[in-house]
Enzyme design. Structure first.
Site, PDB file in Angstrom:
ATOM      1  N   TYR A   1       4.861  -0.711   4.359  1.00 34.51           N
ATOM      2  CA  TYR A   1       3.469  -0.883   4.794  1.00 34.51           C
ATOM      3  C   TYR A   1       2.524  -0.425   3.685  1.00 34.51           C
ATOM      4  O   TYR A   1       2.775   0.589   3.017  1.00 34.51           O
ATOM      5  CB  TYR A   1       3.205  -0.046   6.047  1.00 34.51           C
ATOM      6  CG  TYR A   1       1.735   0.036   6.428  1.00 34.51           C
ATOM      7  CD1 TYR A   1       1.170  -0.893   7.291  1.00 34.51           C
ATOM      8  CD2 TYR A   1       0.919   1.047   5.912  1.00 34.51           C
ATOM      9  CE1 TYR A   1      -0.173  -0.826   7.637  1.00 34.51           C
ATOM     10  CE2 TYR A   1      -0.427   1.117   6.246  1.00 34.51           C
ATOM     11  CZ  TYR A   1      -0.971   0.182   7.109  1.00 34.51           C
ATOM     12  OH  TYR A   1      -2.301   0.245   7.432  1.00 34.51           O
TER      13      TYR A   1
ATOM     14  N   GLU B   1      -4.705  -5.126   4.534  1.00 35.03           N
ATOM     15  CA  GLU B   1      -3.534  -4.494   5.139  1.00 35.03           C
ATOM     16  C   GLU B   1      -2.346  -5.454   5.097  1.00 35.03           C
ATOM     17  O   GLU B   1      -2.446  -6.583   5.586  1.00 35.03           O
ATOM     18  CB  GLU B   1      -3.834  -4.096   6.582  1.00 35.03           C
ATOM     19  CG  GLU B   1      -2.671  -3.391   7.265  1.00 35.03           C
ATOM     20  CD  GLU B   1      -2.976  -3.020   8.705  1.00 35.03           C
ATOM     21  OE1 GLU B   1      -3.024  -1.823   9.015  1.00 35.03           O
ATOM     22  OE2 GLU B   1      -3.185  -3.952   9.524  1.00 35.03           O
TER      23      GLU B   1
END
Length: 392
Positions: free
Chosen positions: A114, A195
């Site tokens: 991530y 993101e």
């Protein structure tokens, strides 16, 4: 401005970041056509159907499905397209799915990572948030998330890249190229958020961005005119869309205390104070620096369309804006209304505030005048508790 995943993929590809092969579809026939192309391209009869909405949590909400045949694509797409998807980031009604992407299926990797980049206004730094455990459970592993502060004037440095790669336990050679491109995408697209969740390393030692969430700064569209066309009006409520066309910053919330404020900072402070005193704001409404009678009328019109509203708070600081003009705008609006069973709290401070007070006092408007945010919040608490009503 939020954009869809397929639009985020276009931006990523522009900056040289690899993404899964995907095709956009707006109806069931298009999903079948797209699936055939994906199967042919990947030489593998498996694909991923992904709902395109401005909200996260699609996987857990049932908006992402794996299909292993054309019939499977048709069946599972019919359960997503044209239906409302409820996730942990939508309201109870969810969001209507108007589009899906049919994407190549990327084989499960031992590691999903991530990374996100955003700007922290409190410390005036860009932040890279990252974890070696990406995927659906990213919100549940806060203890395993790292962050790196980046000075926007200096930019991303080599030693910072090495530090991030070390924490992720990734080879510097693979990560270096990816994070530099991602940071450039964030900077040069004027984004407020980038993101990637998850990203993984392919067999060719290259990084693939599986899913992307991007928020663009619409104040910078003059530098990237094509980004303005990425706005999807169907993702906004009728009230939000009406406000947008009128040039007002409006966001519908779930509370019952309507707020009309000038300035985003003052609006946030107003909502915070309302929350602290146990109530909930019904909206975020920033009139901006041109709080004239026309904008005031439009703002109050939008507020009264929300049937949940039990009280109206008008909090205006007259710097550029003149308080007397605001007062006249408020009175003119309510004079044209027959009857409104809502208490009105008014706080005006700044230019011509004494004139504004006289105008309000000489009117037939029933209202509560306060001189501070704390006094306003206390008044809200009392009015809601006693279920008091004013009649205009």
């Amino acid at each position: 401005m939020n954009i869809h995943e397929y639009q985020a993929q276009k931006i990523l590809k522009t900056f040289g970041i690899k993404v899964p092969y995907s095709i956009l579809a707006s109806n069931l026939e298009e999903t079948v056509y797209a699936a055939k192309k994906v199967f042919k391209k990947t030489k593998n009869y498996i694909c991923v159907i992904k709902a395109q909405i401005h909200a996260g949590g699609r996987g857990k909400g049932g908006g992402i499905k794996i299909a292993k045949s054309i019939d499977d694509v048709y069946k599972k797409s019919s359960n997503i397209l044209g239906r409302r998807l409820v996730t942990n980031q939508t309201n109870k009604k969810g969001k209507l799915v108007n589009k899906v992407i049919i994407s190549e299926y990327v084989l499960n990797s031992d590691k999903e990572y991530y990374v996100s980049i955003f700007y922290d206004r409190n410390i005036y730094k860009n932040i890279i948030l990252y974890s070696k455990e990406g995927g659906l459970e990213i919100e549940d592993i806060s203890k395993k998330i790292y962050f790196q502060k980046i000075d926007p004037y200096i930019g991303l440095q080599e030693f910072q890249i090495r530090k991030i790669a070390f924490h992720l336990k990734m080879k510097y050679s693979a990560f270096n190229n990816f994070i530099k491109k991602l940071y450039n995408a964030y900077i040069y697209s004027d984004a407020s958020l980038f993101e990637i969740n998850p990203f993984l390393i392919t067999n060719d030692n290259e990084i693939l961005a599986i899913d992307a969430k991007v928020r663009l700064d619409d104040n910078a569209f003059f530098r990237n005119l094509s980004y303005k066309e990425m706005s999807d009006e169907r993702e906004y409520s009728i009230i939000e869309l009406e406000a947008k066309k009128a040039g007002l910053n409006f966001l519908k919330l779930d509370g019952n205390v309507a707020c009309m404020v000038n300035g985003a900072g003052l609006a946030m402070a107003t909502m915070d104070m309302i929350k602290i005193y146990g109530a909930n704001p019904a909206n975020f409404l920033d009139l901006g620096g041109k709080a004239d009678s026309k904008r005031i009328k439009k703002g109050l019109d939008l507020i009264l369309k929300d049937k949940k509203v039990k009280l109206i708070l008008i909090n205006i600081f007259g710097g550029i804006v003149r308080c007397d003009i605001v007062a006249e705008g408020i009175i003119k609006f309510f004079e044209k209304k027959n009857k409104i069973n809502l208490p009105i709290i008014i706080r005006l401070e700044g230019t011509n505030v004494n004139i504004a007070k006289k105008i309000l006092n000489n009117s037939k408007l029933h209202y509560y005048y306060v001189t501070s945010l704390e006094e306003a919040a206390n008044k809200i608490k009392v009015l809601l508790k006693n279920e008091l009503r004013c009649f205009i």
